[in-house]
Design a protein around this motif. Structure first.
Motif, PDB file in Angstrom:
ATOM      1  N   PHE A 178     -14.273  13.644  41.683  1.00 11.56           N
ATOM      2  CA  PHE A 178     -13.517  13.089  43.106  1.00 11.56           C
ATOM      3  C   PHE A 178     -12.598  12.153  42.850  1.00 11.56           C
ATOM      4  O   PHE A 178     -11.611  12.193  43.230  1.00 11.56           O
ATOM      5  CB  PHE A 178     -14.861  12.608  44.193  1.00 11.56           C
ATOM      6  N   LEU A 179     -13.020  11.437  41.880  1.00 11.83           N
ATOM      7  CA  LEU A 179     -12.298  10.160  41.510  1.00 11.83           C
ATOM      8  C   LEU A 179     -11.078  10.770  40.844  1.00 11.83           C
ATOM      9  O   LEU A 179      -9.818  10.245  40.804  1.00 11.83           O
ATOM     10  CB  LEU A 179     -12.836   9.009  40.516  1.00 11.83           C
ATOM     11  N   ALA A 180     -11.380  11.642  39.895  1.00 13.98           N
ATOM     12  CA  ALA A 180     -10.492  12.326  38.993  1.00 13.98           C
ATOM     13  C   ALA A 180      -9.247  12.965  39.851  1.00 13.98           C
ATOM     14  O   ALA A 180      -8.264  12.774  39.869  1.00 13.98           O
ATOM     15  CB  ALA A 180     -11.043  13.178  38.220  1.00 13.98           C
ATOM     16  N   LEU A 181      -9.769  13.615  40.975  1.00 11.14           N
ATOM     17  CA  LEU A 181      -8.860  14.278  41.933  1.00 11.14           C
ATOM     18  C   LEU A 181      -7.945  13.307  42.556  1.00 11.14           C
ATOM     19  O   LEU A 181      -6.973  13.422  42.756  1.00 11.14           O
ATOM     20  CB  LEU A 181      -9.796  14.831  43.118  1.00 11.14           C
ATOM     21  N   LEU A 182      -8.696  12.016  43.210  1.00 12.82           N
ATOM     22  CA  LEU A 182      -7.808  11.048  43.813  1.00 12.82           C
ATOM     23  C   LEU A 182      -6.761  10.627  42.789  1.00 12.82           C
ATOM     24  O   LEU A 182      -5.680  10.339  43.143  1.00 12.82           O
ATOM     25  CB  LEU A 182      -8.809   9.792  44.275  1.00 12.82           C
ATOM     26  N   ASP A 183      -7.009  10.206  41.560  1.00 10.08           N
ATOM     27  CA  ASP A 183      -6.014   9.927  40.479  1.00 10.08           C
ATOM     28  C   ASP A 183      -4.823  11.029  40.574  1.00 10.08           C
ATOM     29  O   ASP A 183      -3.868  10.683  40.422  1.00 10.08           O
ATOM     30  CB  ASP A 183      -6.707   9.637  39.293  1.00 10.08           C
ATOM     31  N   MET A 184      -5.247  12.240  40.517  1.00  7.62           N
ATOM     32  CA  MET A 184      -4.199  13.188  40.505  1.00  7.62           C
ATOM     33  C   MET A 184      -3.439  13.191  41.653  1.00  7.62           C
ATOM     34  O   MET A 184      -2.250  13.686  41.526  1.00  7.62           O
ATOM     35  CB  MET A 184      -5.057  14.711  40.242  1.00  7.62           C
TER      36      MET A 184
ATOM     37  N   GLU B 276      -6.643   7.095  53.497  1.00  7.15           N
ATOM     38  CA  GLU B 276      -5.296   7.268  53.090  1.00  7.15           C
ATOM     39  C   GLU B 276      -5.175   8.756  52.768  1.00  7.15           C
ATOM     40  O   GLU B 276      -4.334   9.548  52.704  1.00  7.15           O
ATOM     41  CB  GLU B 276      -5.194   6.731  51.750  1.00  7.15           C
ATOM     42  N   LEU B 277      -6.546   9.529  52.347  1.00  9.88           N
ATOM     43  CA  LEU B 277      -6.497  10.872  51.951  1.00  9.88           C
ATOM     44  C   LEU B 277      -5.770  11.783  53.013  1.00  9.88           C
ATOM     45  O   LEU B 277      -5.065  12.700  52.700  1.00  9.88           O
ATOM     46  CB  LEU B 277      -8.009  11.319  51.785  1.00  9.88           C
TER      47      LEU B 277
END
Lengths: 243, 185, 185
Positions: free
Chosen positions: A209-215, C183-184
């Motif tokens: 999920f963190l990786a997704l947010l970063d992307m 924010e998402l």
């Protein structure tokens, strides 16, 4: 007379912004706002917004209530003492709108300055390596916010000694980002829920999920969600595959 | 000391300084007062003229109460490649509104910002703190003892301002009103 | 592209780059391969010669597989003034962590600091004492009678706080941070 509200909801920063838009669109007099009309149009918008789950939906609902209150007060018969000054129930709203408008214009001016400064880049010198007798330090670069964040980070690790006992799984954000990239090369859309079932541990899920947010931040992916708590729909972003 | 030598020292300082070079800091670096035959402003002017004449890719900018080297606008298309695909990140409308309110009313609490914007402003305050454009400055005296926010030196740099006094004047409400009336006609 | 133009582009890139400019990075910034009539090394050599001829206070240094603008050694005695004494130097991560712990836990012993950080903190405590950001305030009542540390008045003044009670509360930090997920949408 009632023009349909065909506007992009992202255009508005909040209820005041929407009201200013309605006033401008219908060429209304901000000094003498037709409260019934504007309440009607505003409510029509909030109905739309409800379906789309605006981030600030609560603020819009609050404004709708305020508008209805003003409307009700204007319908009440006025019984005032002789020397008592009767205030127009719309005055406070008008003042808020004008005050907001001042800063909205100032924000616009800042945007112009930002555009003007964009092409210039400041000199970024290599870090200074102090000699032995110069290991002094001052705060010029440190903000109180940095101190808060640093302490918060430290104390979280400290007060949760159990976290040190968990088996460290071999999983990294870049690995998970790579995995998502591979999936997106063959699929146009991925449902986040479908990922949940693939991972055996919460940690892997969280890292993904963190990786997704970063992307998302670097625009390699786009994420859509039709309603709050609904499934996330992941698709390729503008910058997909450029990193 | 000769102007030529002073210029070289100032050039070295501008090169090495991560923040704008102020008159005070310049004096501190010079140590020997007797050598300071000229003020920083004069030296900068002469140096600037040299850069213009020799067609350097950079220039000197007066910002945040001091001087700093910046690349010339013509090279943006190349320089932005150093950072990301898109160059500098632009501020959102919400962040700009929040900054506008803080810059004219500082120090200011979150409540004051939200009262004017009419909308929750947590996330824009956070973005601005992360980008160091805002900083926390003590607490309000009022009953809630709310945190106070103000703009930072980085804010001045970002918008190319020498000081907050150089911000364009905020429009008076009367001006806005009369503009509106005109639009109606 | 002519050498003169390429030199200007490289100069702008050296100016703005926070890390040494490598051949790869340079090519990425250039975009149009056809314009690259010369290699980075050749351009750098010519630029270096210009700087030497015109007696600039800076030069180009080859480091870590790339190039960087640095001030000439002759000016070090002045440049040092930017960073030493009342000059500025980034607070190291170790010092920042120590300062953060003392801010929120004061008065606090060295042992407590080290328990939270998980590493020896002698030298960062010393740095902070030297810089007058920390003070010693008596001794612990415990068996070891360890020294107690607290933040100084200068520290509070710097951030515009009346007392340590005015430091932002952890709850307030979390309130700001918790906006993230939204924010998402």
């Amino acid at each position: 007379m009632n023009r349909p509200l065909r506007v992009d909801l992202d255009m508005f920063e909040g209820p005041l912004d929407l009201l200013l838009f309605l006033i401008k669109r219908d060429e209304l007099n901000i000094y003498d706002i037709p409260i019934s009309k504007i309440t009607r149009d505003f409510l029509a918008f909030v109905e739309l917004a409800k379906e789309l789950q605006l981030h600030s939906a609560g603020d819009f609902v609050l404004m709708a209530a305020t508008l209805m209150k003003i409307k009700a007060r204007m319908l009440l018969p006025i019984e005032a003492e002789h020397d008592e000054e009767i205030e127009d129930p719309r005055t406070e709203l008008m003042n808020m709108l004008l005050e907001y408008k001042r800063y909205k214009e100032a924000a616009h001016a800042l945007e112009g300055m930002e555009r003007q400064e964009r092409p210039h880049y400041y000199r970024l010198p290599p870090p200074w390596v102090p000699g032995e007798e110069e290991t002094t330090a001052i705060l010029e670069d440190v903000k109180l916010y940095d101190i808060m964040l640093t302490f918060q980070y430290l104390i979280k690790n400290y007060e949760d000694p159990a976290s040190h006992m968990v088996d460290i799984e071999e999983v990294s954000m870049s690995e998970q980002a790579g995995y998502l990239m591979t999936l997106l090369q063959t699929q146009d859309k991925i449902q986040f829920s479908s990922l949940i079932h693939q991972f055996e541990s919460r940690l892997v899920l969280v890292v993904t999920f963190l990786a997704l947010l970063d992307m998302l931040r670097s625009r390699q992916v786009r994420i859509k969600q039709s309603q709050l708590f609904d499934d996330l729909l992941i698709s390729r972003g503008k910058e997909f595959g450029t990193h | 000391m000769e102007l030529t030598d002073l210029k070289k020292i100032v050039e070295a300082l501008l090169m090495a300084s991560p923040i704008p070079l102020t008159e005070t800091r310049f004096k501190m670096c010079m140590k020997d007062e007797a050598e300071l035959t000229l003020g920083l402003e004069e030296i900068i002017e002469s140096l600037q003229a040299d850069y213009d004449d020799s067609g350097r890719a950079f220039t000197i900018k007066k910002v945040a109460g001091g001087y700093q080297l910046v690349t010339r606008a013509d090279f943006e298309i190349y320089v932005k490649g150093l950072f990301t695909k898109t160059g500098k990140l632009r501020l959102s409308q919400a962040a700009l509104e929040t900054l506008a309110i803080v810059s004219y009313r500082q120090p200011v609490t979150r409540n004051e910002i939200e009262a004017i914007r009419g909308v929750n402003s947590d996330s824009s305050i956070r973005t601005l703190l992360d980008r160091k454009l805002l900083e926390i400055r003590g607490r309000d005296d009022g009953p809630g003892r709310a945190l106070l926010y103000r703009t930072s030196t980085e804010f001045l740099q970002y918008f190319g301002l020498d000081s907050v006094k150089d911000l364009p004047k905020l429009k008076e409400v009367e001006d806005l009103l009369s503009e509106d009336q005109q639009e109606l006609v």
